[in-house]
Scaffold this motif. Structure first.
Motif, PDB file in Angstrom:
ATOM      1  N   GLY A 277     -52.728  10.148  80.436  1.00 42.55           N
ATOM      2  CA  GLY A 277     -51.555  10.148  80.865  1.00 42.55           C
ATOM      3  C   GLY A 277     -51.337   8.869  81.741  1.00 42.55           C
ATOM      4  O   GLY A 277     -50.307   8.281  81.887  1.00 42.55           O
ATOM      5  N   GLN A 278     -52.320   8.044  82.191  1.00 47.77           N
ATOM      6  CA  GLN A 278     -52.526   6.754  82.700  1.00 47.77           C
ATOM      7  C   GLN A 278     -52.385   5.716  81.996  1.00 47.77           C
ATOM      8  O   GLN A 278     -51.880   4.569  82.247  1.00 47.77           O
ATOM      9  CB  GLN A 278     -53.854   6.678  83.577  1.00 47.77           C
ATOM     10  N   TYR A 279     -52.870   5.523  80.816  1.00 53.37           N
ATOM     11  CA  TYR A 279     -53.271   4.444  79.998  1.00 53.37           C
ATOM     12  C   TYR A 279     -52.274   4.318  78.894  1.00 53.37           C
ATOM     13  O   TYR A 279     -52.057   3.338  78.360  1.00 53.37           O
ATOM     14  CB  TYR A 279     -54.551   4.372  79.580  1.00 53.37           C
ATOM     15  N   ARG A 280     -52.046   5.410  78.196  1.00 57.86           N
ATOM     16  CA  ARG A 280     -51.279   5.456  76.916  1.00 57.86           C
ATOM     17  C   ARG A 280     -49.865   4.682  76.998  1.00 57.86           C
ATOM     18  O   ARG A 280     -49.113   5.131  78.011  1.00 57.86           O
ATOM     19  CB  ARG A 280     -51.177   6.723  76.162  1.00 57.86           C
TER      20      ARG A 280
ATOM     21  N   TYR B  43     -42.898  12.011  77.560  1.00 57.38           N
ATOM     22  CA  TYR B  43     -44.200  12.389  77.357  1.00 57.38           C
ATOM     23  C   TYR B  43     -44.823  12.824  78.409  1.00 57.38           C
ATOM     24  O   TYR B  43     -45.451  13.929  78.531  1.00 57.38           O
ATOM     25  CB  TYR B  43     -45.232  11.224  76.706  1.00 57.38           C
ATOM     26  N   LYS B  44     -44.568  12.237  79.580  1.00 59.41           N
ATOM     27  CA  LYS B  44     -45.488  12.628  80.915  1.00 59.41           C
ATOM     28  C   LYS B  44     -45.096  13.852  81.394  1.00 59.41           C
ATOM     29  O   LYS B  44     -45.374  14.848  81.921  1.00 59.41           O
ATOM     30  CB  LYS B  44     -45.432  11.617  81.975  1.00 59.41           C
ATOM     31  N   THR B  45     -43.544  14.250  81.185  1.00 59.79           N
ATOM     32  CA  THR B  45     -42.841  15.542  81.643  1.00 59.79           C
ATOM     33  C   THR B  45     -43.182  16.453  80.592  1.00 59.79           C
ATOM     34  O   THR B  45     -43.701  17.664  81.470  1.00 59.79           O
ATOM     35  CB  THR B  45     -41.240  15.210  81.438  1.00 59.79           C
TER      36      THR B  45
ATOM     37  N   VAL C 195     -59.643  -0.874  79.616  1.00 67.47           N
ATOM     38  CA  VAL C 195     -59.013  -0.219  80.920  1.00 67.47           C
ATOM     39  C   VAL C 195     -60.089  -0.045  81.680  1.00 67.47           C
ATOM     40  O   VAL C 195     -61.181  -0.139  81.382  1.00 67.47           O
ATOM     41  CB  VAL C 195     -58.335   1.028  80.560  1.00 67.47           C
ATOM     42  N   ALA C 196     -59.953   0.400  82.951  1.00 68.14           N
ATOM     43  CA  ALA C 196     -60.696   0.442  84.024  1.00 68.14           C
ATOM     44  C   ALA C 196     -61.868   1.818  83.503  1.00 68.14           C
ATOM     45  O   ALA C 196     -61.262   2.758  83.161  1.00 68.14           O
ATOM     46  CB  ALA C 196     -60.202   0.661  85.505  1.00 68.14           C
ATOM     47  N   SER C 197     -62.959   1.685  84.164  1.00 68.83           N
ATOM     48  CA  SER C 197     -63.606   2.787  84.205  1.00 68.83           C
ATOM     49  C   SER C 197     -63.486   3.926  85.269  1.00 68.83           C
ATOM     50  O   SER C 197     -62.769   3.449  86.166  1.00 68.83           O
ATOM     51  CB  SER C 197     -65.207   2.445  84.347  1.00 68.83           C
TER      52      SER C 197
ATOM     53  N   LEU D  44     -51.560   2.922  65.433  1.00 64.00           N
ATOM     54  CA  LEU D  44     -52.930   3.228  66.350  1.00 64.00           C
ATOM     55  C   LEU D  44     -53.289   2.597  67.527  1.00 64.00           C
ATOM     56  O   LEU D  44     -53.216   1.296  67.239  1.00 64.00           O
ATOM     57  CB  LEU D  44     -54.198   3.595  65.611  1.00 64.00           C
ATOM     58  N   GLU D  45     -53.041   3.231  68.841  1.00 59.76           N
ATOM     59  CA  GLU D  45     -53.160   2.543  69.854  1.00 59.76           C
ATOM     60  C   GLU D  45     -54.701   2.820  70.434  1.00 59.76           C
ATOM     61  O   GLU D  45     -54.933   4.005  70.518  1.00 59.76           O
ATOM     62  CB  GLU D  45     -52.181   2.632  71.327  1.00 59.76           C
ATOM     63  N   ILE D  46     -55.476   1.704  71.054  1.00 58.46           N
ATOM     64  CA  ILE D  46     -56.771   1.908  71.198  1.00 58.46           C
ATOM     65  C   ILE D  46     -57.208   1.348  72.729  1.00 58.46           C
ATOM     66  O   ILE D  46     -56.889   0.261  72.956  1.00 58.46           O
ATOM     67  CB  ILE D  46     -57.731   1.505  70.387  1.00 58.46           C
ATOM     68  N   ASP D  47     -57.573   2.125  73.703  1.00 58.02           N
ATOM     69  CA  ASP D  47     -58.051   1.762  74.899  1.00 58.02           C
ATOM     70  C   ASP D  47     -59.514   2.222  74.927  1.00 58.02           C
ATOM     71  O   ASP D  47     -60.026   3.104  74.532  1.00 58.02           O
ATOM     72  CB  ASP D  47     -57.311   2.637  76.223  1.00 58.02           C
ATOM     73  N   TYR D  48     -60.280   1.242  75.776  1.00 51.61           N
ATOM     74  CA  TYR D  48     -61.711   1.411  75.738  1.00 51.61           C
ATOM     75  C   TYR D  48     -62.131   0.997  77.221  1.00 51.61           C
ATOM     76  O   TYR D  48     -61.302   0.205  77.885  1.00 51.61           O
ATOM     77  CB  TYR D  48     -62.435   0.559  74.800  1.00 51.61           C
TER      78      TYR D  48
END
Length: 259
Positions: free
Chosen positions: A120-123, A7-9, A102-104, A63-67
């Motif tokens: 890209g950092q968190y998923r 994915y990142k590539t 996740v971090a602000s 579904l993945e959720i980051d906040y």
């Protein structure tokens, strides 16, 4: 090579080539590269509607959720979203993972490019076409949308949506303001509508109900009318209930593999 690295590539190659489009673009209905066993997760919204709507390629949705701190979504909003997805998708299983803090990034507002970088950092979870599960992603940030401050949410990739916690909090504060869970539930479902290719941006319309300026519905009161993703809807038109899709939008979904 694992799915996350792939994915990142792909992101590095494609971000420079794909212009951001909240309303999506027409493309392959499944979006699966059978030769590479890779599902594209960084295409425009609406690029892979049948992957969501039908069970031809994926029988489950996760579904993945980051906040960011202070922006945890309400359980009531997530429950209403799950019900919406179960009612409109031909999936045997819909799973909403426990949201993760996740971090602000410490910004007052976030651009679309910054949101893509944060994903890209968190998923963590990505779709492999050899599996049965389609993965989607939410990011809830602690600022406003830089391009338009009254916007509550955007669909920025074909599997990814972002929501602007500061704006949602402002709309839900004050005497007589709508409760946060109703605002979140409404905008969560609206942005998934763009992910499904509504209206006319990946899922073909079965009747004339598309607005001239964007991928929204002309029917007043429909979940996909233009103002629903902005603060204006809740200030002027919201009656306390999450809007439903109108019959024209439902017909579009049903013709493209949904319910």
């Amino acid at each position: 090579m694992d799915v996350q690295h792939r994915y990142k590539t792909v992101s590095a190659l494609f971000i420079a080539l794909i212009s951001l489009s909240i309303v999506g673009c027409l493309g392959s209905s499944s979006g699966i590269d059978e030769n590479m066993n890779r599902f594209p997760s960084t295409a425009n919204p609406g690029f892979t509607p049948q992957a969501f709507l039908s069970d031809s390629n994926f029988t489950a949705l996760e579904l993945e959720i980051d906040y960011m701190p202070g922006q945890q979504p309400t359980q009531a909003a997530l429950d209403s979203l799950k019900n919406f997805l179960q009612n409109r998708l031909n999936k045997s299983q819909v799973t909403i993972n426990t949201p993760t803090e996740v971090a602000s990034a410490g910004e007052d507002s976030y651009s679309a490019e910054e949101i893509r970088e944060l994903e890209g950092q968190y998923r963590n979870n990505f779709t492999d076409s050899r599996g049965n599960t389609l993965h989607a992603y939410f990011l809830i940030v602690d600022g406003k949308y830089q391009a338009q401050e009254n916007v509550l949410g955007i669909a920025y990739f074909n599997t990814s949506m972002a929501f602007f916690g500061q704006t949602i909090s402002e709309v839900s504060s004050g005497i007589g303001a709508p409760p946060k869970e109703k605002i979140e539930g409404t905008v969560f479902q609206h942005e998934f509508g763009h992910t499904f290719g509504l209206v006319g941006s990946g899922t073909p319309t079965q009747s004339d109900h598309k607005t001239a300026a964007s991928a929204h519905c002309t029917t007043e009161g429909c979940l996909m009318e233009p103002s629903v993703e902005t603060a204006n809807f809740f200030a002027n038109l919201f009656d306390g209930d999450i809007p439903d899709l109108d019959s024209a939008c439902i017909a579009d979904l049903q013709a493209n593999g949904g319910k």
